[in-house]
Design a protein around this motif. Structure first.
Motif, PDB file in Angstrom:
ATOM      1  N   PHE A  23       6.616   6.929  -1.944  1.00  0.00           N
ATOM      2  CA  PHE A  23       5.536   6.862  -0.950  1.00  0.00           C
ATOM      3  C   PHE A  23       5.125   8.293  -0.578  1.00  0.00           C
ATOM      4  O   PHE A  23       5.655   8.860   0.373  1.00  0.00           O
ATOM      5  CB  PHE A  23       6.005   6.141   0.317  1.00  0.00           C
ATOM      6  N   ARG A  39       8.475   6.400  14.617  1.00  0.00           N
ATOM      7  CA  ARG A  39       7.735   5.136  14.576  1.00  0.00           C
ATOM      8  C   ARG A  39       6.426   5.322  13.844  1.00  0.00           C
ATOM      9  O   ARG A  39       5.722   6.303  14.055  1.00  0.00           O
ATOM     10  CB  ARG A  39       7.424   4.663  15.986  1.00  0.00           C
ATOM     11  N   LEU A  40       6.114   4.357  13.010  1.00  0.00           N
ATOM     12  CA  LEU A  40       4.879   4.419  12.232  1.00  0.00           C
ATOM     13  C   LEU A  40       4.134   3.102  12.391  1.00  0.00           C
ATOM     14  O   LEU A  40       4.729   2.075  12.702  1.00  0.00           O
ATOM     15  CB  LEU A  40       5.210   4.614  10.751  1.00  0.00           C
ATOM     16  N   PRO A  98       0.814  -1.209   0.000  1.00  0.00           N
ATOM     17  CA  PRO A  98       0.000   0.000   0.000  1.00  0.00           C
ATOM     18  C   PRO A  98       0.854   1.270   0.000  1.00  0.00           C
ATOM     19  O   PRO A  98       1.972   1.257   0.503  1.00  0.00           O
ATOM     20  CB  PRO A  98      -0.808  -0.102   1.297  1.00  0.00           C
ATOM     21  N   GLY A  99       0.285   2.336  -0.558  1.00  0.00           N
ATOM     22  CA  GLY A  99       0.924   3.650  -0.463  1.00  0.00           C
ATOM     23  C   GLY A  99       1.846   4.006  -1.608  1.00  0.00           C
ATOM     24  O   GLY A  99       2.412   5.096  -1.620  1.00  0.00           O
ATOM     25  N   LEU A 100       2.013   3.123  -2.578  1.00  0.00           N
ATOM     26  CA  LEU A 100       2.908   3.432  -3.700  1.00  0.00           C
ATOM     27  C   LEU A 100       2.340   4.556  -4.560  1.00  0.00           C
ATOM     28  O   LEU A 100       1.138   4.634  -4.797  1.00  0.00           O
ATOM     29  CB  LEU A 100       3.114   2.190  -4.577  1.00  0.00           C
ATOM     30  N   PHE A 105       3.358  -0.715   7.839  1.00  0.00           N
ATOM     31  CA  PHE A 105       2.839  -0.645   6.472  1.00  0.00           C
ATOM     32  C   PHE A 105       3.796  -1.236   5.444  1.00  0.00           C
ATOM     33  O   PHE A 105       3.429  -1.452   4.302  1.00  0.00           O
ATOM     34  CB  PHE A 105       2.420   0.779   6.089  1.00  0.00           C
ATOM     35  N   ALA A 146       2.795   9.578   1.045  1.00  0.00           N
ATOM     36  CA  ALA A 146       2.314   9.802   2.415  1.00  0.00           C
ATOM     37  C   ALA A 146       3.454  10.056   3.392  1.00  0.00           C
ATOM     38  O   ALA A 146       3.232  10.556   4.494  1.00  0.00           O
ATOM     39  CB  ALA A 146       1.493   8.593   2.879  1.00  0.00           C
ATOM     40  N   LEU A 147       4.677   9.742   2.999  1.00  0.00           N
ATOM     41  CA  LEU A 147       5.812   9.975   3.896  1.00  0.00           C
ATOM     42  C   LEU A 147       6.141  11.457   4.040  1.00  0.00           C
ATOM     43  O   LEU A 147       6.944  11.832   4.887  1.00  0.00           O
ATOM     44  CB  LEU A 147       7.048   9.205   3.419  1.00  0.00           C
TER      45      LEU A 147
END
Lengths: 388, 106
Positions: A305, A229-230, A127-129, A233, A307-308
């Motif tokens: 990504f 920390r995330l 996810p997130g690509l 994902f 979202a980063l």
């Protein structure tokens, strides 16, 4: 009488070598100038990635090593944060896509059943690509591990079997008797052994200068960012195509600007932080970090990504990878010097190759047949023009 | 458990403005500009988050921005030190990060 071996260097390679030697009943002393994993092994990422290796002797070695990792936590009685989460190499451009398709064809010939994923398949897998990613490779058996835990676990397991570990002891000289290595000098103390194995990574040439032996290992600096920390994902190793296309086609060595050498490698640690690499730069023994490179790595990561962009970086560090001119480590006995073995020069493959390197060295030392052709890894491959 | 621990002041209306804010969705009030951690404490809240590893409660430890124990998500930005972040009207404080890989995708 027990054979006595001194291993110099307490990184992933030295500790593994000390462990497998101890397991064979050898009397081992490991000597390390600072602490376990205080050099390159404590300043790297954590991938045990087969896909990133060129088919040939190194991949063959790495595949054997990857199998050993599967049972290593049990064998060493330690949590190594080992996880077989798979791995993907992304293509962002048509050029990368083509270069990686060529690589995958060679890997399949070598028996590595790497798959090619379409854009949508890659997105489902990870996810997130970003939308511009054209697709990716996928291999189920790429894995990861915490290299600090591996180094300490090898050292402790060796110690349990009787190995002596000397930390904070800098080896300044090899002791010789004619064309034989008989020991080491450490501060003003002399230590004698039947064999000395030098596993000092990028610092190997410095010690071997004391016997006028040239070892073509060059430090290559790699910088890595650590995020906050995330939530989980990323379960796999993610590599940018530029990194791998350049590694395979050897373009990076020629670029003088380290910013151009930045290629994405991304993974998530078990504590939730991301390790985001990386750069490749010949800068001597300097391991200072550089803001421009941090920025370039961040850019590469947020491009893949998006979202980063909302995520902060906690710190950045750099480590020195022991580069060799042909991309292969230097393993085994040294021609012309009885009693001297090398186990160094793994560049970015040290995590993956740690177990097999230790085992291989132990088997050679004990006179067993390792079932691996060592000749591609001998130092003498670089000395072919020198008459002995 | 949630007792108001704010000291009564004899001259309490000296320009300090009461504002409302939320903690994990709960409506609370505090003084504008005071550290969020102080406002939470005044509302009887000592547990600001729980440790990811041990699941033990975490809150103000050093109170001066060094230990990072009192961190929380503040107005959508995760890992803010509540002892160092001033309270504003409408501030939303949350023990958990709302960051998601897919949500932020455009």
């Amino acid at each position: 009488m027990k054979q006595k071996v001194i291993v110099v260097g307490g990184g992933l390679i030295g500790t593994s070598t000390a462990y497998y030697l101890s397991k064979e009943g050898i009397d081992v002393t490991l000597v390390e100038s600072q602490d376990i994993a205080s050099g390159t092994s404590g300043a790297c990422d954590k991938a045990i990635m087969m896909q990133s290796k060129a088919p040939g002797p190194v991949l063959d070695l790495a595949l054997k090593s990857a199998l050993m990792y599967k049972g290593l936590e049990e064998e060493l009685e330690a949590d190594l944060e080992y996880r077989e989460g798979g791995g993907m190499i992304l293509f962002e451009t048509q050029q990368e896509l083509e270069a990686i398709h060529r690589l995958v064809a060679r890997q399949r010939e070598a028996g590595l059943d790497v798959q090619l994923l379409t854009r949508d398949e890659a997105r489902r897998r990870q996810p997130g690509l970003a939308d511009h990613i054209l697709g990716s490779t996928w291999w189920d058996h790429d894995a990861e591990v915490n290299p600090l835990l591996v180094s300490f676990a090898f050292a402790k397991a060796a110690q349990r079997m009787g190995a002596i570990i000397r930390l904070g002891a800098k080896v300044t000289k090899l002791l010789t008797d004619g064309d034989r290595i008989v020991g080491i000098e450490c501060a003003s103390e002399k230590m004698y052994a039947d064999l000395v194995i030098v596993a000092m990574g990028v610092w190997t040439p410095q010690l071997l200068k004391s016997i006028n032996l040239d070892v073509p290992i060059i430090p290559r600096k790699g910088q890595i960012l650590v995020s906050e920390r995330l939530p989980d994902f990323v379960n796999c190793n993610v590599l940018g195509g530029a990194y791998i296309a350049a590694k395979m086609e050897k373009k990076m060595a020629e670029s003088s600007n380290p910013i151009d050498s930045v290629g994405l490698s991304l993974g998530q640690t078990s504590s939730g932080t991301l390790l985001i690499g990386g750069s490749r730069e010949f800068a001597g023994y300097d391991f200072q970090t550089n803001v421009e490179i941090s920025r370039a790595i961040s850019k590469a990561a947020t491009r893949v990504f998006p979202a980063l962009e909302q995520v902060r970086i906690l710190r950045t560090f750099a480590g020195l990878r022991p580069f060799t001119p042909d991309g292969k480590p230097i393993l085994g006995p040294v021609e012309g010097w009885e009693g001297l073995f090398l186990a160094a020069g793994h560049e970015g493959d040290g995590v993956a190759l740690s177990p097999i390197t230790g085992k291989l060295l132990a088997q050679i030392v004990c006179g067993m047949d390792p079932g691996i052709d060592v000749s591609p890894f001998l130092l003498s491959r670089f000395q072919s023009t020198v008459s002995v | 458990m949630m007792t108001n621990t704010r000291l009564f002041s004899t001259n309490k209306d000296e320009g300090q403005r009461h504002v409302s804010f939320t903690f994990n969705g709960m409506e609370l009030t505090g003084y504008e500009g005071e550290p969020i951690a102080a406002a939470l404490l005044a509302n009887g809240i000592k547990t600001i988050r729980t440790c990811e590893v041990t699941k033990e409660p975490r809150g103000i430890f050093c109170g001066i921005g060094h230990c990072y124990e009192c961190r929380a998500e503040v107005d959508g930005i995760s890992n803010q030190r509540t002892c160092m972040t001033p309270l504003r009207s409408g501030t939303q404080v949350s023990s958990h990060s709302s960051w998601q890989i897919e949500e932020a995708r455009k």
